[in-house]
Design an enzyme around this catalytic site. Structure first.
Site, PDB file in Angstrom:
ATOM      1  N   ARG A 191       0.855  -1.193   0.000  1.00  0.00           N
ATOM      2  CA  ARG A 191       0.000   0.000   0.000  1.00  0.00           C
ATOM      3  C   ARG A 191       0.894   1.248   0.000  1.00  0.00           C
ATOM      4  NH1 ARG A 191      -5.204   0.766   1.244  1.00  0.00           N
ATOM      5  NH2 ARG A 191      -5.362  -1.313   2.168  1.00  0.00           N
ATOM      6  N   GLU A 251      -0.417  -8.230  -3.422  1.00  0.00           N
ATOM      7  CA  GLU A 251      -1.563  -7.357  -3.668  1.00  0.00           C
ATOM      8  C   GLU A 251      -1.107  -5.898  -3.631  1.00  0.00           C
ATOM      9  OE1 GLU A 251      -5.236  -5.699  -0.947  1.00  0.00           O
ATOM     10  OE2 GLU A 251      -4.711  -7.814  -0.748  1.00  0.00           O
ATOM     11  N   THR A 291      -8.170  -3.162  -2.416  1.00  0.00           N
ATOM     12  CA  THR A 291      -8.963  -1.953  -2.183  1.00  0.00           C
ATOM     13  C   THR A 291      -9.743  -1.589  -3.448  1.00  0.00           C
ATOM     14  OG1 THR A 291      -7.134  -1.228  -0.746  1.00  0.00           O
ATOM     15  CG2 THR A 291      -8.936   0.296  -1.030  1.00  0.00           C
ATOM     16  N   LYS A 336     -12.490 -12.314   2.364  1.00  0.00           N
ATOM     17  CA  LYS A 336     -11.479 -11.633   3.160  1.00  0.00           C
ATOM     18  C   LYS A 336     -12.129 -11.161   4.461  1.00  0.00           C
ATOM     19  CE  LYS A 336      -9.307  -7.054   3.001  1.00  0.00           C
ATOM     20  NZ  LYS A 336      -8.975  -5.929   2.104  1.00  0.00           N
ATOM     21  N   GLY A 374      -4.014  -6.471  10.643  1.00  0.00           N
ATOM     22  CA  GLY A 374      -3.436  -6.810  11.935  1.00  0.00           C
ATOM     23  C   GLY A 374      -2.828  -8.189  11.998  1.00  0.00           C
ATOM     24  N   GLY A 425       0.054  -6.836   5.604  1.00  0.00           N
ATOM     25  CA  GLY A 425       0.555  -5.581   5.072  1.00  0.00           C
ATOM     26  C   GLY A 425       1.847  -5.144   5.719  1.00  0.00           C
ATOM     27  N   SER A 426       1.742  -4.247   6.694  1.00  0.00           N
ATOM     28  CA  SER A 426       2.931  -3.597   7.248  1.00  0.00           C
ATOM     29  C   SER A 426       3.868  -4.548   7.989  1.00  0.00           C
ATOM     30  CB  SER A 426       2.523  -2.455   8.181  1.00  0.00           C
ATOM     31  OG  SER A 426       1.713  -2.927   9.248  1.00  0.00           O
TER      32      SER A 426
END
Length: 212
Positions: free
Chosen positions: A19, A42, A70, A130, A159, A179-180
């Site tokens: 992202r 993604e 998204t 999801k 998370g 993600g992060s």
């Protein structure tokens, strides 16, 4: 081909989410995470020049599938497909996006949180659901959804990291979206793609250990 793409996602069990990552960095992230064993990436549609990143990764990577996340509407879904997206991910149940995915044979993971939303998504044509945001209910929520809805493949996202990815798999997840915990902005800013690779490997190993 559709089944092959789904198999790439579920066999590997980890979707690395990019992202806000610029195109050149996105390609380097792709190299790092695929080297660590990730088989699905993604790129979120709210990333600047997301379609350019999708196209660049699709041209670069042979051992993984690249998709768009998204996705909020049919127009975004189609633009992503034309850029080379091999799967789509939405945060909500959007039937127009689902129809576009199904029309052109693109697997789609549809965002849902409640049992009603999950079933609506699946009956509308979602290949995967999801569970988002996963952190709100944790692995127990995923397990609770899977009880009466065992026919629906669940992919918790939001998370998820190396410390709890295995718990989600134990709860019944067929894959996790991360993600992060993998695509760390600070590591990218520092050109530390070894850290990104290490992050990815930790999640991949956690999923693999939970499946044993």
């Amino acid at each position: 081909m559709r089944t092959d793409r789904l198999d790439r996602i579920t066999d590997g069990g980890v979707i690395a989410i990019l992202r806000g990552v610029e195109r050149d960095d996105a390609v380097r992230v792709a190299d790092a995470v695929v080297d660590a064993g990730v088989t699905a990436l993604e790129v979120t549609a709210d990333t600047p020049d997301a379609t350019a990143s999708i196209a660049a990764i699709a041209d670069r990577v042979d051992d993984a599938v690249v998709g768009a996340g998204t996705v909020l509407d049919a127009e975004t879904a189609r633009a992503a497909q034309l850029a080379g997206a091999e799967f789509l991910v939405t945060p909500t149940v959007n039937r127009d996006a689902i129809r576009t995915a199904n029309r052109y044979g693109t697997p789609i993971a549809v965002g849902a949180y409640t049992p009603t939303e999950a079933l609506d998504a699946f009956e509308a044509g979602a290949d995967l659901v999801k569970v988002f945001p996963a952190a709100t209910g944790g692995p127990d929520h995923v397990a609770a959804l899977g009880g009466p809805l065992g026919q629906i493949p669940l992919v918790p996202t939001g998370g998820v990291g190396p410390d709890n990815a295995g718990d989600y798999v134990d709860a019944g997840a067929v894959a996790v979206g991360v993600g992060s915990s993998i695509v760390d902005d600070e590591a990218i800013a520092a050109d530390d793609f070894d850290a990104v690779r290490s992050n990815a490997r930790a999640v991949v190993e956690a999923v693999a250990a939970a499946r044993e």
